[in-house]
Design a protein around this motif. Structure first.
Motif, mmCIF file in Angstrom:
data_model
loop_
_atom_site.group_PDB
_atom_site.id
_atom_site.type_symbol
_atom_site.label_atom_id
_atom_site.label_comp_id
_atom_site.label_asym_id
_atom_site.label_seq_id
_atom_site.Cartn_x
_atom_site.Cartn_y
_atom_site.Cartn_z
ATOM 1 N N ALA A 225 0.808 -1.224 0.000
ATOM 2 C CA ALA A 225 0.000 0.000 0.000
ATOM 3 C C ALA A 225 0.837 1.266 0.000
ATOM 4 O O ALA A 225 0.342 2.353 -0.310
ATOM 5 C CB ALA A 225 -0.924 0.011 1.224
ATOM 6 N N ALA A 226 2.121 1.155 0.339
ATOM 7 C CA ALA A 226 2.984 2.352 0.427
ATOM 8 C C ALA A 226 3.720 2.655 -0.868
ATOM 9 O O ALA A 226 4.464 3.638 -0.927
ATOM 10 C CB ALA A 226 3.993 2.177 1.565
ATOM 11 N N ILE A 587 3.154 4.724 8.904
ATOM 12 C CA ILE A 587 3.009 4.011 7.631
ATOM 13 C C ILE A 587 3.158 2.502 7.839
ATOM 14 O O ILE A 587 2.413 1.702 7.255
ATOM 15 C CB ILE A 587 4.051 4.515 6.611
ATOM 16 C CG1 ILE A 587 3.866 6.001 6.350
ATOM 17 C CG2 ILE A 587 3.934 3.728 5.305
ATOM 18 C CD1 ILE A 587 2.493 6.392 5.890
ATOM 19 N N VAL A 588 4.116 2.098 8.636
ATOM 20 C CA VAL A 588 4.311 0.668 8.909
ATOM 21 C C VAL A 588 3.033 0.055 9.472
ATOM 22 O O VAL A 588 2.561 -0.997 9.008
ATOM 23 C CB VAL A 588 5.487 0.465 9.888
ATOM 24 C CG1 VAL A 588 5.489 -0.967 10.432
ATOM 25 C CG2 VAL A 588 6.811 0.761 9.201
ATOM 26 N N PHE A 589 2.441 0.716 10.463
ATOM 27 C CA PHE A 589 1.229 0.168 11.061
ATOM 28 C C PHE A 589 0.061 0.165 10.083
ATOM 29 O O PHE A 589 -0.756 -0.759 10.085
ATOM 30 C CB PHE A 589 0.857 0.959 12.325
ATOM 31 C CG PHE A 589 1.775 0.692 13.485
ATOM 32 C CD1 PHE A 589 1.989 -0.590 13.953
ATOM 33 C CD2 PHE A 589 2.439 1.731 14.113
ATOM 34 C CE1 PHE A 589 2.837 -0.830 15.018
ATOM 35 C CE2 PHE A 589 3.290 1.510 15.173
ATOM 36 C CZ PHE A 589 3.490 0.213 15.642
ATOM 37 N N GLU A 590 -0.020 1.173 9.234
ATOM 38 C CA GLU A 590 -1.103 1.231 8.256
ATOM 39 C C GLU A 590 -0.968 0.119 7.219
ATOM 40 O O GLU A 590 -1.960 -0.547 6.862
ATOM 41 C CB GLU A 590 -1.126 2.597 7.571
ATOM 42 C CG GLU A 590 -2.095 2.717 6.394
ATOM 43 C CD GLU A 590 -3.542 2.494 6.790
ATOM 44 O OE1 GLU A 590 -4.349 2.124 5.910
ATOM 45 O OE2 GLU A 590 -3.879 2.678 7.981
ATOM 46 N N ARG A 593 -1.847 -3.103 8.820
ATOM 47 C CA ARG A 593 -3.297 -3.201 9.017
ATOM 48 C C ARG A 593 -3.980 -3.633 7.725
ATOM 49 O O ARG A 593 -4.882 -4.485 7.746
ATOM 50 C CB ARG A 593 -3.839 -1.844 9.472
ATOM 51 C CG ARG A 593 -5.351 -1.850 9.753
ATOM 52 C CD ARG A 593 -5.889 -0.440 9.905
ATOM 53 N NE ARG A 593 -5.817 0.314 8.662
ATOM 54 C CZ ARG A 593 -6.683 0.157 7.659
ATOM 55 N NH1 ARG A 593 -7.675 -0.726 7.736
ATOM 56 N NH2 ARG A 593 -6.564 0.880 6.558
ATOM 57 N N GLN A 594 -3.542 -3.058 6.607
ATOM 58 C CA GLN A 594 -4.176 -3.418 5.344
ATOM 59 C C GLN A 594 -3.901 -4.873 4.974
ATOM 60 O O GLN A 594 -4.797 -5.571 4.475
ATOM 61 C CB GLN A 594 -3.707 -2.469 4.241
ATOM 62 C CG GLN A 594 -4.218 -1.044 4.410
ATOM 63 C CD GLN A 594 -4.055 -0.212 3.149
ATOM 64 O OE1 GLN A 594 -4.113 -0.736 2.037
ATOM 65 N NE2 GLN A 594 -3.889 1.099 3.315
ATOM 66 N N LYS A 598 -7.211 -7.071 4.817
ATOM 67 C CA LYS A 598 -7.513 -7.395 3.420
ATOM 68 C C LYS A 598 -6.617 -8.546 2.968
ATOM 69 O O LYS A 598 -5.657 -8.360 2.219
ATOM 70 C CB LYS A 598 -7.293 -6.177 2.518
ATOM 71 C CG LYS A 598 -8.210 -4.999 2.807
ATOM 72 C CD LYS A 598 -7.954 -3.870 1.804
ATOM 73 C CE LYS A 598 -8.921 -2.728 1.997
ATOM 74 N NZ LYS A 598 -8.731 -1.650 0.997
ATOM 75 N N PRO A 599 -6.906 -9.758 3.405
ATOM 76 C CA PRO A 599 -6.030 -10.889 3.056
ATOM 77 C C PRO A 599 -5.941 -11.144 1.562
ATOM 78 O O PRO A 599 -4.983 -11.762 1.079
ATOM 79 C CB PRO A 599 -6.683 -12.067 3.784
ATOM 80 C CG PRO A 599 -8.091 -11.640 4.070
ATOM 81 C CD PRO A 599 -8.044 -10.171 4.252
#
Length: 785
Positions: A225-226, A587-590, A593-594, A598-599
């Motif tokens: 996601a990053a 950012i790492v935690f976000e 989380r995704q 969202k597997p």
């Protein structure tokens, strides 16, 4: 009483001088026309597949949104600075207004160049990837370099245009007005450097730690996601930030050269020769962009270096010729004209009257410019040696990956520390050599330092092109990997261009640091010149002697300033790195989380929320840039009004000395770690997916805020502090020694400034260093791998 050459405000342009300035204006416009042509050539190339265009549009949208929000935030600072410049002393209200208006132009030009760099780079990324898709390495290289050439032409064109217009309108008062122009450029550049650096490295660190190390996926895998935020960050940090940084170096060096030129040469080229040298640089930069082509069997870096050295050589020859054409060959010729103004006491006469000296202005000025150009070429080689993929130091760092991340980090720190010594000694040798050229005159020596900066900046058009080449190539590789539309041959082309871009980025950082030191040293001299002139108007001999003593390094006031100035650089660097740590943590935690919620991301059945990560980076970077910015502006005010002009001089000296060492250390350590990672990814020591690779990724992660946030931000920092000191010097002298002296007001200003800094630091320290989830949720990816 020691007579000075005619005051700057008494100088006016002769008919011949006016013609020179008009020609310089025309050359500035030529640079802008060529910049437009290069931009048109870039945009005329194919944009790639639908997937490439979609990814490129997302990057461009995120970068534009970030800059729009940042400019909105910085507009508050700009309005406050405009009003403060109206209050600070100047000869009359017309000059005050001109200085404030020039501030807006400097800030506006800096912002525009940053936006242009970002906007065109995001458009060029997909075009370079498309060229690689067709196996055309030379076309990809040409697109990337001409993208940078566009920004380079805008940098030299707008810088020269602004300075020449001010000289044409304000003539002898131009140096005072240009203080506002330089301050505006430097202030915006510093905020763009800090904010863009936090953005790009927060995204980069977060993407690497979760994507490469925890999830075991490639750097630019679309499942991360990053990745979009990482590519956005390259453009707002490297393209926009560095373009603005080099523009303000250009502007500030011109300001210092014109201030010191009018003091050293008066009407004999003081207002025109500092403009002629950058004008020559415009023409050689155009040539440098055109001749940058890879020959058969030659890699991109060799082609870029060749164009740099050819441009530098032509600029040196043309500058020497210009010196002998436009400057007198005997210092006795500088004595003509009316003398006015005095300096109280022999102590403050150290700058000297150039009419009493026996030297050759033309020869000395020519030598100063050549020293600046040679210095740029040597720093280019030196930085490339310590950070290049083919050099021994970087390969040694790569080899330490066999023993783990700790040795990678230690070896990179060692290289950074060692390289800082060689760079600082080289700059020191150049400055001392310039002093020897001046026949003992301090003002002439300082003018020569400023001219050396102008000489170095004759190459700035090519330097900006070299710098922009890096992020464009990096983003092109990212777009290619995310789209999946580029075959193995094309991927290899992009890998080569990306490695070259890493080296050119490191090289341009080294040159930018050198430029910052020369500009700051020249501004330091302009600070002394301002104090000398003000003391001559308001002070007694006894007060003048006290001021002179406070400048001596053995005086406790000066020594205290040296320590505080060095400490300010450390605090600024720490704030910048902590800001990246906090933003990267979010950012790492976000991203984790995704992956957890969202597997389907891992098997491509669900798409990551890229916009969410871009928004976090934007929010955190804009929040975090305030504290370093307030420190840069208010620390010199607190020291100057609280401890005096001598302590402020020590503060500037401490900041310059510590700043150059810290900036080079951070930049070269980070560059070595980055390219060590590239060496391992190319197959050495086990290649991708091995423990050696993970070790270099960790080293690169540590180096990211070093080389792209804290290190390059020190460049505008030391120039902003010197410009603030230059602007407030007359007010400090007036409140301390003048008829309206008032210690209560002076100390009140210092106390308020100190409280602003303390409050900003306290607020910053209250933020959690690792924003996000609880520790027990840290390694959830082991279940989704």
């Amino acid at each position: 009483m020691v007579p000075l050459r005619a005051a700057a405000s008494d100088l006016s342009l002769s008919g011949a001088d006016t013609s020179i300035v008009v020609v310089v204006l025309a050359i500035a416009l030529v640079a802008l026309v060529f910049g437009f042509m290069f931009r048109k050539q870039v945009l005329a190339t194919p944009t790639g597949t639908d997937s490439m265009r979609e990814i490129g549009a997302a990057v461009q949208e995120g970068a534009s949104a970030y800059l729009a929000r940042m400019f909105k935030t910085l507009s508050i600072f700009a309005v406050v600075a405009f009003l403060l410049l109206l209050v600070l002393p100047a000869d009359d209200m017309f000059i005050r207004i001109g200085r404030s208006v020039a501030f807006f132009f400097g800030a506006g030009f800096s912002a525009f160049i940053g936006w242009l760099g970002m906007n065109l780079a995001t458009a060029a990324n997909m075009r370079v990837a498309e060229a690689a898709r067709h196996g055309d390495r030379d076309q990809g290289m040409r697109i990337a370099f001409r993208t940078g050439g566009t920004v380079g032409m805008a940098t030299v064109g707008l810088g020269l245009l602004g300075a020449a217009l001010v000289v044409l309108v304000f003539q002898g008062d131009a140096p005072t007005v240009l203080e506002g122009f330089g301050f505006g450029a430097a202030l915006l550049a510093m905020f763009m450097r800090v904010g863009g650096g936090i953005f790009t490295k927060a995204a980069d660190v977060g993407a690497d730690l979760v994507g490469k190390i925890e999830a075991g996926i490639p750097e630019d895998d679309p499942r991360n996601a990053a990745t979009i935020a990482d590519n956005v960050g390259d453009n707002v940090g490297d393209c926009a930030g560095m373009a603005a940084d080099l523009f303000e170096s250009y502007a500030v060096t011109l300001v210092a050269a014109l201030i010191l030129g009018t003091a050293a040469l008066g009407a004999n080229g003081g207002l025109t020769f500092p403009l002629i040298i950058p004008a020559i640089g415009v023409l050689t930069a155009i040539m440098g962009v055109y001749i940058t082509k890879a020959r058969p069997g030659q890699n991109a870096l060799q082609a870029i270096n060749r164009s740099f050295y050819i441009s530098a050589g032509v600029a040196a020859a043309a500058s020497v010729a210009a010196a002998f054409v436009f400057l007198p060959s005997d210092s006795a010729e500088l004595a003509g004209g009316e003398m006015s103004g005095t300096v109280t006491g022999g102590a403050l006469a150290l700058l000297g009257d150039t009419a009493d000296l026996d030297f050759n202005p033309a020869l000395g000025s020519a030598a100063a410019v050549v020293i600046g150009i040679v210095l740029a070429a040597f720093i280019l080689w030196l930085t490339g040696y310590f950070t290049g993929t083919e050099s021994k130091p970087t390969n040694d760092v790569a080899r330490t990956s066999l023993t783990g991340p700790a040795t990678v980090i230690l070896s990179g720190i060692g290289i950074g520390l060692e390289s800082a010594v060689y760079t600082a000694v080289t700059i020191a040798a150049a400055i001392f050599g310039l002093f020897l050229l001046a026949d003992g005159s301090l003002i002439v020596a300082l003018f020569y330092v400023a001219l050396a900066g102008c000489g170095l900046l004759t190459t700035v058009g090519v330097i900006v092109a070299m710098d922009t080449f890096g992020p464009v190539s990096d983003n092109a590789q990212g777009i290619a990997e995310m789209s999946g539309d580029v075959d193995e041959e094309g991927a290899q082309i992009l890998t080569e261009l990306d490695a070259v871009g890493n080296t050119t980025k490191a090289i341009t950082k080294g040159i930018a640091i050198t430029t910052a030191v020369l500009a700051a040293t020249a501004l330091f001299g302009a600070y002394w010149q301002s104090i000398s002139n003000t003391m001559g108007d308001v002070a007694t001999d006894e007060a003048a002697t006290d001021v002179f003593q406070s400048f001596l390094i053995i005086d406790p006031r000066a020594l205290a300033g040296v320590l505080i100035g060095g400490a300010a650089v450390f605090l600024f660097s720490g704030l910048a790195i902590n800001a990246v740590t906090r933003a990267a943590g979010a950012i790492v935690f976000e991203v984790r989380r995704q992956f957890r919620e969202k597997p389907g991301i891992m098997d491509y059945t669900e798409k990551p929320d890229y916009a969410r990560v871009v928004d976090i980076c934007t929010r955190d970077s804009l929040r975090e840039l305030t504290t370093p910015g307030l420190l840069a502006v208010f620390a010199p005010i607190a020291v100057g009004f609280g401890l005096g002009v001598g302590a402020l001089a020590g503060y500037l000296a401490g900041a310059i000395g510590t700043g150059v060492l810290m900036a080079v250390f951070l930049a070269n350590s980070g560059g070595a770690w980055d390219n060590a990672k590239k060496i391992v990814e190319d197959g050495r020591y086990g290649g991708k997916g091995t423990e050696a690779h993970a070790a270099t990724v960790i080293g690169d992660t540590v180096g990211d805020p070093f080389k792209d946030t804290a290190g390059p931000s020190i460049n505008p920092l030391i120039k902003v502090m010197n410009l603030v000191a230059l602007l407030i010097a007359p007010a400090i002298v007036g409140l301390t020694y003048g008829e309206g002296s008032n210690d209560l007001i002076r100390w009140g200003i210092a106390l308020v400034s100190a409280l602003v800094i303390v409050g900003a630091v306290v607020v910053s320290k209250r933020r959690d260093i690792a924003i996000g989830e609880a520790p027990e949720e840290a390694n959830v990816l082991s279940e989704s791998k």
